[in-house]
Design an enzyme around this catalytic site. Sequence first.
Site, PDB file in Angstrom:
ATOM      1  N   GLU A 226      43.734  58.112 -23.673  1.00  0.00           N
ATOM      2  CA  GLU A 226      42.894  59.531 -23.912  1.00  0.00           C
ATOM      3  C   GLU A 226      42.280  59.553 -22.741  1.00  0.00           C
ATOM      4  O   GLU A 226      42.173  60.739 -22.271  1.00  0.00           O
ATOM      5  CB  GLU A 226      42.159  59.019 -25.238  1.00  0.00           C
ATOM      6  CG  GLU A 226      41.607  60.500 -25.484  1.00  0.00           C
ATOM      7  CD  GLU A 226      40.606  60.466 -26.855  1.00  0.00           C
ATOM      8  OE1 GLU A 226      40.875  59.872 -27.672  1.00  0.00           O
ATOM      9  OE2 GLU A 226      39.682  61.523 -27.027  1.00  0.00           O
ATOM     10  N   ARG A 304      31.721  59.178 -34.093  1.00  0.00           N
ATOM     11  CA  ARG A 304      32.323  58.802 -35.140  1.00  0.00           C
ATOM     12  C   ARG A 304      31.906  57.783 -36.118  1.00  0.00           C
ATOM     13  O   ARG A 304      31.990  57.442 -36.989  1.00  0.00           O
ATOM     14  CB  ARG A 304      33.876  58.690 -34.632  1.00  0.00           C
ATOM     15  CG  ARG A 304      35.028  58.763 -35.890  1.00  0.00           C
ATOM     16  CD  ARG A 304      36.155  58.900 -35.284  1.00  0.00           C
ATOM     17  NE  ARG A 304      36.644  60.138 -35.200  1.00  0.00           N
ATOM     18  CZ  ARG A 304      37.048  61.088 -35.932  1.00  0.00           C
ATOM     19  NH1 ARG A 304      37.058  60.681 -37.396  1.00  0.00           N
ATOM     20  NH2 ARG A 304      37.537  62.272 -35.480  1.00  0.00           N
ATOM     21  N   GLU A 706      45.154  57.111 -37.596  1.00  0.00           N
ATOM     22  CA  GLU A 706      44.090  56.225 -37.403  1.00  0.00           C
ATOM     23  C   GLU A 706      43.448  55.614 -38.756  1.00  0.00           C
ATOM     24  O   GLU A 706      43.306  54.536 -38.987  1.00  0.00           O
ATOM     25  CB  GLU A 706      42.845  56.690 -36.799  1.00  0.00           C
ATOM     26  CG  GLU A 706      43.005  57.140 -35.245  1.00  0.00           C
ATOM     27  CD  GLU A 706      42.037  58.050 -34.778  1.00  0.00           C
ATOM     28  OE1 GLU A 706      41.752  58.986 -34.986  1.00  0.00           O
ATOM     29  OE2 GLU A 706      41.310  57.458 -33.799  1.00  0.00           O
TER      30      GLU A 706
HETATM   31  N1  LUZ Z   1      38.865  61.380 -29.281  1.00  0.00           N
HETATM   32  C1  LUZ Z   1      37.917  62.526 -29.205  1.00  0.00           C
HETATM   33  C2  LUZ Z   1      39.149  60.909 -30.911  1.00  0.00           C
HETATM   34  O1  LUZ Z   1      37.839  63.327 -28.148  1.00  0.00           O
HETATM   35  N2  LUZ Z   1      37.070  62.940 -30.492  1.00  0.00           N
HETATM   36  C3  LUZ Z   1      37.391  62.440 -31.675  1.00  0.00           C
HETATM   37  O2  LUZ Z   1      36.663  62.844 -32.667  1.00  0.00           O
HETATM   38  C4  LUZ Z   1      38.412  61.309 -31.729  1.00  0.00           C
HETATM   39  N3  LUZ Z   1      38.540  60.779 -32.747  1.00  0.00           N
HETATM   40  C5  LUZ Z   1      39.319  59.970 -33.041  1.00  0.00           C
HETATM   41  C6  LUZ Z   1      40.196  59.538 -31.759  1.00  0.00           C
HETATM   42  N4  LUZ Z   1      39.800  60.036 -30.627  1.00  0.00           N
HETATM   43 MO1  MOS Z   2      42.394  58.141 -30.213  1.00  0.00          MO
HETATM   44  S1  MOS Z   2      41.352  56.540 -30.496  1.00  0.00           S
HETATM   45  O1  MOS Z   2      42.992  58.432 -28.529  1.00  0.00           O
HETATM   46  O2  MOS Z   2      43.066  58.906 -31.341  1.00  0.00           O
END
Ligand code: LUZ
Ligand code: MOS
Length: 750
Positions: A226, A304, A706
């Site tokens: 990510e 989160r 998830e």
């Molecule tokens: N990535 C993000 C995430 O930038 N914001 C989120 O709320 C999120 N939640 C789950 C996985 N990736």
């Molecule tokens: Mo994510 S933890 O890249 O949804």
Amino acid sequence: MKNTDTYRHLRGESVYLDDIPEVLGTLHALVYDSPIAHGKIKSVDYSEAEKLPGVIRIITYKDIPGENQIGAIIQDEELFAEDEVHFIGEPIALIVAESERITRDAKKLIIVEFEELPAIISPEEAKEKGCFIESPRTFRIGNLKDGEKNSKYVFEGTAETGGQEHLYIETQGSYAVPKENGQITLYSSTQGPTAVQQITSRVLGIPMNMIEVDVRRLGGAFGGKEDQATPWAVMAALGTHLLNKPVKLSLSRHDDLRMTGKRHPYVANYKIGFSEDLKIQFFDVEFIQDAGAAADLSPAITERTLFHGTGSYFIPNAEITVFSCKTNLPPNTAFRGFGGPQGFFAIEAAVQYAADELGIPAHKIQKKNLLKDGDEFPYGQIADNAEAIHSWQTANTNFDIEKTYAEVLKFNKEHTKFKKGMSVTPLCFGISFTNTGLNQARALIHIYTDGSIGISTGAIEMGQGVNTKMKQVAASIFSVPVSRIKLETTNTTRVANTSPTAASSGADLNGKAVEIASNELLKRLKETAAEILSATVEDIEIKNEQVLLKGKETGITWNKLVSDAYWKRVKLSEKGHYATPEIHFDKTKEKGHPFVYHVYGTSVTTAIVDTMRGTYEIEKVDIVHDFGNSMNILLDKGQVEGALIQGIGWLTIEEIRHNEKGQLLANALSTYKVPDIYSVPKEVNIKELETEGEKHAIMKSKAVGEPPFIYGTGSFFAIQNAVKAFNPNYKPDFKAPITHEKVLMGLYQD
Ligand code: LUZ
Ligand code: MOS
């Protein structure tokens, strides 16, 4: 319907980054990284390495034309270290050579002198010393004092979870190819093509429109790509920018394990109170998060955790605080669940500890506190269409929780060599990026004159099957076979300003954009048909590639309609834009409505422990999962199974360890144990919860990536309960992972 990639995956024909044919003259790059966790760079000597035949250039921060800064949320991370290094694996220089082999030889010739500084390896130490990524944040509901007053039983304790390696099969990598006039095409194994484009633009000091990021698919990501796919892409692009040559940078497994961040380890200190009838009256919890040496996505992950601090329960008085602590380890990053699983583990540990102290099974407490419609979350959102109780009851109807428990007790009475334990895991996971602005997506659809369809979206295919879902959306709207639709690469020139494919929201956000564009095109085609047939649009239908008028065939096929539309100069391309409605969040008050909906479920886990050896197996996991109305149950069940096993791995055998110097000890698959076929539960049953489906989910099919990771939680407590059944002196410490060694020690603790 199967994942449309399956056939080519099995034949080894699918194209990943390393399968892209190299342009003649392609150079290869390797990162020279810090061997120490914290220190000043006293001197560097690249001269011997530079002299090696085949070495083209060694690139450092001095060569950066723009900013030496890759931090996305907080700008606190250099691409290449300048004066100081902050973790083992921090990039210092990039070796570019004619072959990968030469880069490796050159690396050995680099001489850097450091002045070592004390390294902080534990987040608690960082907290004591006030080393934070950002100020701590707290979510509050009710009043803890009221909660204490109403409590008959109060318990205090600690719960800990460890890190986790993503272990995507395809390691991090990128390939940059120069185009005319300084433009660059950047192939990257990333979940966030726009993030790659933005940061490359910043570092190279050229506008975003000069950089085209293109992604066919990833060989897995799990959150690890990510944010942390970015530096490698920026480095390859920098090489290309400076040398006007294609540059490829693909990390070896060892380099990837050492240099990239993991799931955040957490320590949670809590106090929990219950009324006489076991209703949770208050929960006061402080999380200490190990963020590593830079912010990366930690502020979002912190969020989160805050959002999931009360798990699947209604707690009238709660205070949840997260300290995001800066240590001298690689910056930890997104990993499936994104701080949510760490929150769930703490509340479940608190409930289990209370149950142990009260001498009752935990499920008796869990059941009494499940969320119901109208309950308020600590962040102000009111639960609606809550399926916590419904999924629990469905689990009970199908899998009989009390009977499972009674059978475990009976087994334990009759056996000593093996003991069993069971545990129930309720799930409630919020869907939407917690950063409201990210909840948007676009799709571009072309209908070609032969009736075939091409779709581009911002979604990244990483094995989860999002491309298959996108095809399903368009195929159902146009009523054409899926085989007529092609999913194009994800490309920032075709679809700009994409959010990462993350937060379980890839199918929802991009699917809705496909839906909007498809409906617009369909409307136009129906109008064309109405014109041809001198009919009204309302009487036209397109079904199975035929145009119907008042339900009757007209002889006009899909192909003919499309071709006629073209010659009538009707626009056969469309861009759809979707922004999730109804969501908002006010950070100054820490209240709002951040999630468009929640995903619920209940799992029942049974484990068996060999009391002589300390080994264990997960015997069975029975799951009732809230899919909404699944649009593709094969893909969705695959996600539940994969997430479950990844969750089990995290809490049982996967153990990230560093030595006191901050060196990763679990640096290979010989020292880091991941779930294999033996770790898979002997039996997994997944039952779909019957619901009306969710209107804000794509085709009423809820996000699935998830949430089911949380079901892994049950494995920890089931194993622990089996140990308790053997050893009355066992003092469970609620420190995950519960490895075989820890179980063995627990069995014979006195
Ligand atoms: N990535 C993000 C995430 O930038 N914001 C989120 O709320 C999120 N939640 C789950 C996985 N990736
Ligand atoms: Mo994510 S933890 O890249 O949804």
